[in-house]
Design a protein around this motif. Sequence first.
Motif, PDB file in Angstrom:
ATOM      1  N   VAL A  87      11.102   9.303  13.057  1.00  0.00           N
ATOM      2  CA  VAL A  87      10.898  10.136  11.868  1.00  0.00           C
ATOM      3  C   VAL A  87      10.535   9.230  10.700  1.00  0.00           C
ATOM      4  O   VAL A  87      11.263   8.289  10.376  1.00  0.00           O
ATOM      5  CB  VAL A  87      12.158  10.960  11.526  1.00  0.00           C
ATOM      6  N   ALA A  88       9.406   9.529  10.088  1.00  0.00           N
ATOM      7  CA  ALA A  88       8.974   8.810   8.886  1.00  0.00           C
ATOM      8  C   ALA A  88       9.448   9.609   7.676  1.00  0.00           C
ATOM      9  O   ALA A  88       8.991  10.731   7.454  1.00  0.00           O
ATOM     10  CB  ALA A  88       7.460   8.656   8.863  1.00  0.00           C
ATOM     11  N   ASP A  89      10.381   9.041   6.938  1.00  0.00           N
ATOM     12  CA  ASP A  89      10.900   9.699   5.733  1.00  0.00           C
ATOM     13  C   ASP A  89      10.094   9.201   4.542  1.00  0.00           C
ATOM     14  O   ASP A  89      10.245   8.054   4.117  1.00  0.00           O
ATOM     15  CB  ASP A  89      12.379   9.385   5.555  1.00  0.00           C
ATOM     16  N   PHE A  90       9.230  10.058   4.033  1.00  0.00           N
ATOM     17  CA  PHE A  90       8.441   9.708   2.849  1.00  0.00           C
ATOM     18  C   PHE A  90       9.364   9.801   1.639  1.00  0.00           C
ATOM     19  O   PHE A  90       9.842  10.879   1.286  1.00  0.00           O
ATOM     20  CB  PHE A  90       7.229  10.640   2.720  1.00  0.00           C
ATOM     21  N   ASP A  91       9.633   8.654   1.029  1.00  0.00           N
ATOM     22  CA  ASP A  91      10.638   8.597  -0.034  1.00  0.00           C
ATOM     23  C   ASP A  91      10.078   8.295  -1.422  1.00  0.00           C
ATOM     24  O   ASP A  91      10.806   8.427  -2.417  1.00  0.00           O
ATOM     25  CB  ASP A  91      11.733   7.597   0.318  1.00  0.00           C
ATOM     26  N   HIS A  92       8.822   7.906  -1.516  1.00  0.00           N
ATOM     27  CA  HIS A  92       8.256   7.622  -2.843  1.00  0.00           C
ATOM     28  C   HIS A  92       6.736   7.659  -2.777  1.00  0.00           C
ATOM     29  O   HIS A  92       6.130   7.060  -1.892  1.00  0.00           O
ATOM     30  CB  HIS A  92       8.711   6.241  -3.333  1.00  0.00           C
ATOM     31  N   THR A  93       6.152   8.387  -3.711  1.00  0.00           N
ATOM     32  CA  THR A  93       4.697   8.457  -3.831  1.00  0.00           C
ATOM     33  C   THR A  93       4.342   8.118  -5.271  1.00  0.00           C
ATOM     34  O   THR A  93       5.003   8.581  -6.201  1.00  0.00           O
ATOM     35  CB  THR A  93       4.181   9.864  -3.486  1.00  0.00           C
ATOM     36  N   GLU A  94       3.312   7.303  -5.423  1.00  0.00           N
ATOM     37  CA  GLU A  94       2.937   6.849  -6.765  1.00  0.00           C
ATOM     38  C   GLU A  94       1.417   6.702  -6.859  1.00  0.00           C
ATOM     39  O   GLU A  94       0.790   6.173  -5.945  1.00  0.00           O
ATOM     40  CB  GLU A  94       3.605   5.491  -7.008  1.00  0.00           C
ATOM     41  N   VAL A  95       0.864   7.189  -7.951  1.00  0.00           N
ATOM     42  CA  VAL A  95      -0.549   6.975  -8.262  1.00  0.00           C
ATOM     43  C   VAL A  95      -0.596   6.296  -9.623  1.00  0.00           C
ATOM     44  O   VAL A  95       0.111   6.708 -10.556  1.00  0.00           O
ATOM     45  CB  VAL A  95      -1.341   8.304  -8.288  1.00  0.00           C
ATOM     46  N   ASP A 115     -12.647   3.957  -5.467  1.00  0.00           N
ATOM     47  CA  ASP A 115     -13.641   3.098  -6.119  1.00  0.00           C
ATOM     48  C   ASP A 115     -13.352   1.613  -5.887  1.00  0.00           C
ATOM     49  O   ASP A 115     -13.482   0.789  -6.784  1.00  0.00           O
ATOM     50  CB  ASP A 115     -13.717   3.406  -7.613  1.00  0.00           C
ATOM     51  N   GLY A 116     -12.908   1.289  -4.677  1.00  0.00           N
ATOM     52  CA  GLY A 116     -12.714  -0.100  -4.295  1.00  0.00           C
ATOM     53  C   GLY A 116     -11.392  -0.730  -4.692  1.00  0.00           C
ATOM     54  O   GLY A 116     -11.161  -1.902  -4.419  1.00  0.00           O
ATOM     55  N   GLU A 117     -10.481   0.028  -5.321  1.00  0.00           N
ATOM     56  CA  GLU A 117      -9.189  -0.566  -5.660  1.00  0.00           C
ATOM     57  C   GLU A 117      -8.048   0.360  -5.277  1.00  0.00           C
ATOM     58  O   GLU A 117      -8.212   1.574  -5.171  1.00  0.00           O
ATOM     59  CB  GLU A 117      -9.111  -0.939  -7.140  1.00  0.00           C
ATOM     60  N   GLN A 118      -6.887  -0.257  -5.037  1.00  0.00           N
ATOM     61  CA  GLN A 118      -5.729   0.532  -4.652  1.00  0.00           C
ATOM     62  C   GLN A 118      -5.283   1.378  -5.846  1.00  0.00           C
ATOM     63  O   GLN A 118      -4.944   0.856  -6.900  1.00  0.00           O
ATOM     64  CB  GLN A 118      -4.578  -0.348  -4.199  1.00  0.00           C
ATOM     65  N   ALA A 119      -5.295   2.684  -5.645  1.00  0.00           N
ATOM     66  CA  ALA A 119      -4.952   3.609  -6.722  1.00  0.00           C
ATOM     67  C   ALA A 119      -3.542   4.159  -6.594  1.00  0.00           C
ATOM     68  O   ALA A 119      -2.990   4.675  -7.558  1.00  0.00           O
ATOM     69  CB  ALA A 119      -5.944   4.768  -6.738  1.00  0.00           C
ATOM     70  N   GLY A 120      -2.952   4.036  -5.413  1.00  0.00           N
ATOM     71  CA  GLY A 120      -1.603   4.550  -5.229  1.00  0.00           C
ATOM     72  C   GLY A 120      -1.135   4.369  -3.806  1.00  0.00           C
ATOM     73  O   GLY A 120      -1.854   3.842  -2.957  1.00  0.00           O
ATOM     74  N   PHE A 121       0.096   4.832  -3.555  1.00  0.00           N
ATOM     75  CA  PHE A 121       0.680   4.693  -2.219  1.00  0.00           C
ATOM     76  C   PHE A 121       1.747   5.750  -1.991  1.00  0.00           C
ATOM     77  O   PHE A 121       2.292   6.324  -2.943  1.00  0.00           O
ATOM     78  CB  PHE A 121       1.266   3.294  -2.014  1.00  0.00           C
ATOM     79  N   ALA A 122       2.033   5.981  -0.720  1.00  0.00           N
ATOM     80  CA  ALA A 122       3.130   6.840  -0.283  1.00  0.00           C
ATOM     81  C   ALA A 122       3.970   5.989   0.668  1.00  0.00           C
ATOM     82  O   ALA A 122       3.523   5.654   1.765  1.00  0.00           O
ATOM     83  CB  ALA A 122       2.616   8.096   0.403  1.00  0.00           C
ATOM     84  N   HIS A 123       5.168   5.636   0.242  1.00  0.00           N
ATOM     85  CA  HIS A 123       6.065   4.785   1.033  1.00  0.00           C
ATOM     86  C   HIS A 123       6.919   5.647   1.960  1.00  0.00           C
ATOM     87  O   HIS A 123       7.288   6.766   1.620  1.00  0.00           O
ATOM     88  CB  HIS A 123       6.978   3.979   0.104  1.00  0.00           C
ATOM     89  N   TYR A 124       7.230   5.101   3.132  1.00  0.00           N
ATOM     90  CA  TYR A 124       8.102   5.788   4.079  1.00  0.00           C
ATOM     91  C   TYR A 124       9.058   4.788   4.717  1.00  0.00           C
ATOM     92  O   TYR A 124       8.807   3.577   4.726  1.00  0.00           O
ATOM     93  CB  TYR A 124       7.287   6.497   5.168  1.00  0.00           C
TER      94      TYR A 124
END
Length: 96
Positions: free
Chosen positions: A34-42, A19-28
Motif C-alpha cells: 500500500v502506497a500511502d500518499f502523505d504529502h503533495t506540493e506544487v 516546462d523542463g523543471e520540477q514543479a511539484g511532487f506527491a510523496h508516498y
Amino acid sequence: MSESVEHNEGEQRFEIIADGEQAGFAHYSLAGGVADFDHTEVQPRFNGRGLGSTLVRGALDQVRAAGQWQVRASCPFVATFLKRHPEYADLVADEG
C-alpha cells in the motif's frame, strides 16, 4: 507548456515536470503493498495551472499500470482528488 509525471522511486515520490523543471511532487510511504500518499506540493509559481491534479492523476495512472500497489491518502489533496474521481476507487486500499 509541456508536462510529464515521473516516478522517483529512490525518493518515494512522483514528480511533475513542467516546462523542463520540477514543479511539484506527491510523496508516498510504501508498506505491505500500500502506497500511502502523505504529502503533495506544487511550487507556488506554478499555482493556478492545475498541475496538482495532473500530478495525482499521473501518479495513480502509473500505480494502476504497474498493478502492484493499492493506495491510501493521508494527504488531504489526494483524498479530495480520489473522492472527486471515482474511476480510481479500485486502487484504494480497504481501511479494515
